[in-house]
Design an enzyme around this catalytic site. Structure first.
Site, short mmCIF file in Angstrom:
data_model
loop_
_atom_site.label_atom_id
_atom_site.label_comp_id
_atom_site.label_asym_id
_atom_site.label_seq_id
_atom_site.Cartn_x
_atom_site.Cartn_y
_atom_site.Cartn_z
N ASN A 146 0.87 -1.18 0.00
CA ASN A 146 0.00 0.00 0.00
C ASN A 146 0.91 1.23 0.00
O ASN A 146 1.44 1.62 1.04
CB ASN A 146 -0.90 -0.02 1.25
CG ASN A 146 -1.80 1.19 1.33
OD1 ASN A 146 -1.88 1.98 0.39
ND2 ASN A 146 -2.49 1.36 2.46
N LYS A 175 0.10 4.19 -0.52
CA LYS A 175 -0.61 5.38 -0.03
C LYS A 175 -0.33 6.57 -0.97
O LYS A 175 -0.16 6.38 -2.17
CB LYS A 175 -0.22 5.68 1.42
CG LYS A 175 -0.41 4.46 2.32
CD LYS A 175 -0.31 4.74 3.78
CE LYS A 175 -0.51 3.45 4.56
NZ LYS A 175 -0.51 3.63 6.02
N HIS A 219 -9.76 1.24 3.96
CA HIS A 219 -8.57 1.46 4.79
C HIS A 219 -8.93 2.44 5.92
O HIS A 219 -9.73 3.36 5.72
CB HIS A 219 -7.44 2.02 3.91
CG HIS A 219 -6.13 2.03 4.63
ND1 HIS A 219 -5.82 3.01 5.55
CD2 HIS A 219 -5.08 1.17 4.62
CE1 HIS A 219 -4.63 2.76 6.06
NE2 HIS A 219 -4.16 1.64 5.52
N GLU A 232 -7.46 4.90 7.06
CA GLU A 232 -7.25 6.32 6.74
C GLU A 232 -8.43 6.88 5.94
O GLU A 232 -8.79 8.04 6.10
CB GLU A 232 -5.92 6.47 5.97
CG GLU A 232 -4.73 6.24 6.91
CD GLU A 232 -3.49 5.68 6.25
OE1 GLU A 232 -3.37 5.69 5.01
OE2 GLU A 232 -2.61 5.20 7.01
N GLU A 280 -6.05 -4.64 10.20
CA GLU A 280 -5.02 -3.64 10.48
C GLU A 280 -5.38 -2.88 11.75
O GLU A 280 -6.19 -1.94 11.70
CB GLU A 280 -4.92 -2.65 9.32
CG GLU A 280 -4.57 -3.30 8.00
CD GLU A 280 -3.95 -2.29 7.05
OE1 GLU A 280 -2.81 -2.52 6.63
OE2 GLU A 280 -4.58 -1.26 6.75
N GLY A 321 1.84 2.52 10.75
CA GLY A 321 2.81 3.61 10.63
C GLY A 321 3.43 4.03 11.95
O GLY A 321 4.06 5.08 12.03
N SER A 327 2.76 -1.90 10.48
CA SER A 327 4.20 -1.96 10.75
C SER A 327 4.83 -3.33 10.45
O SER A 327 5.72 -3.79 11.16
CB SER A 327 4.50 -1.52 12.19
OG SER A 327 4.08 -0.18 12.38
P1 PGA Z 1 2.40 0.48 7.66
O1 PGA Z 1 0.97 0.70 6.94
O2 PGA Z 1 2.94 -0.82 7.15
O3 PGA Z 1 3.21 1.66 7.25
O4 PGA Z 1 2.13 0.41 9.13
C1 PGA Z 1 0.09 -0.36 6.75
C2 PGA Z 1 -1.18 0.12 6.10
O5 PGA Z 1 -1.65 1.22 6.42
O6 PGA Z 1 -1.74 -0.58 5.23
#
Ligand code: PGA
Length: 254
Positions: free
Chosen positions: A9, A11, A97, A99, A169, A175, A215
């Site tokens: 991803n 983003k 997601h 976000e 998630e 993140g 992460s």
């Molecule tokens: P990350 O993001 O691996 O940077 O924690 C995962 C995600 O948001 O899909």
């Protein structure tokens, strides 16, 4: 055996030039995918065609959008329909997601509509679920995630949900560098599979790939993916580094 997936991803990161360089570097890095394993690249809309073209002829590599709209076409300035995505060779879409839920107010009901659009156009959704920190602290994560699944997915038939892809998630792990422990990941994945089995039967639940996200790094992917109900990962930050993502692909269960 259900599919094992390493899903990137990206983003809202990278310029086109950086994105192409990342894929070139990845393709020059040794990684292997057997017929039960897939690598999926969730890239920003403007780069879908260019990145799709890079993977033509590469077995088990797919390109995914990070979102789509609920309508087929019309006066929705700035939105992208599933028909547009399939017309350029996109096969997957990340749906729901955290976000998007947080910054764009996407509700469980809206996500159900997006899932319906995807399925009616043969586009494979990667449906995201997961709890915020205060829900985890209150030990309410199981019912929280169960509600997300029920309200966005459980109108689907057993046939529609067979071979589905879900990404768990936990928001507190995205993140933040704070990964769920192997036990926390396995417990929630097992819970999700049980909820699916209660609704659709164990045979159907066992076909559904449940990815862990939050992460995931080259250094922890092997241990997390080794958990019996973890079928790979949805990877943000570490998918932006070719060597790291190649190592994550190589950590998938055989
Ligand atoms: P990350 O993001 O691996 O940077 O924690 C995962 C995600 O948001 O899909």
């Amino acid at each position: 055996m259900r599919k094992q997936l390493a899903a990137a991803n990206w983003k809202m990161n990278l310029t086109l030039q950086q994105a192409e360089a990342l894929v070139d570097e990845l393709l020059a890095t040794p990684f292997s995918l057997n017929e039960n394993q897939q690598a999926v690249f969730g890239v920003p809309f403007p780069y879908l065609i260019a990145i799709h073209n890079k993977f033509i002829g590469k077995n088990n590599c797919y390109v995914s959008a990070q979102n789509c709209y609920t309508q087929k076409s019309g006066a929705y300035t700035g939105e992208t329909s599933v028909e547009m995505l399939t017309s350029i060779g996109v096969t997957h879409v990340i749906i729901g997601h955290s976000e998007r839920r947080e910054f764009f107010n996407e509700s469980n009901a809206m996500l159900a509509e997006k899932i319906n659009c995807c399925l009616s156009n043969n586009l494979k959704p990667i449906f995201c679920c997961g709890e915020p920190l205060q829900i985890r602290d209150a030990e309410s994560q199981n019912s929280f995630v169960e509600t997300q699944l029920k309200e966005s997915l459980f109108h689907l038939t057993a046939e529609q949900i067979t071979n589905f892809i879900i990404a768990y998630e936990p928001i507190w792990a995205i993140g933040t560098g704070k990964t769920a422990s192997n036990e926390q990941a396995q417990q929630m994945h097992k819970h999700i599979r049980t909820v699916l089995a209660n609704n659709y039967g164990l045979d159907v639940a066992n076909t559904i790939s449940i990815l862990y996200g939050g992460s995931v790094k080259a250094t922890n992917a092997g241990d997390i993916f080794a958990q019996p109900d973890v079928d790979g990962g949805l990877v943000g930050g570490a998918s932006l580094v070719a060597a790291d993502f190649a190592a994550i692909i190589n950590s998938l269960k055989k």
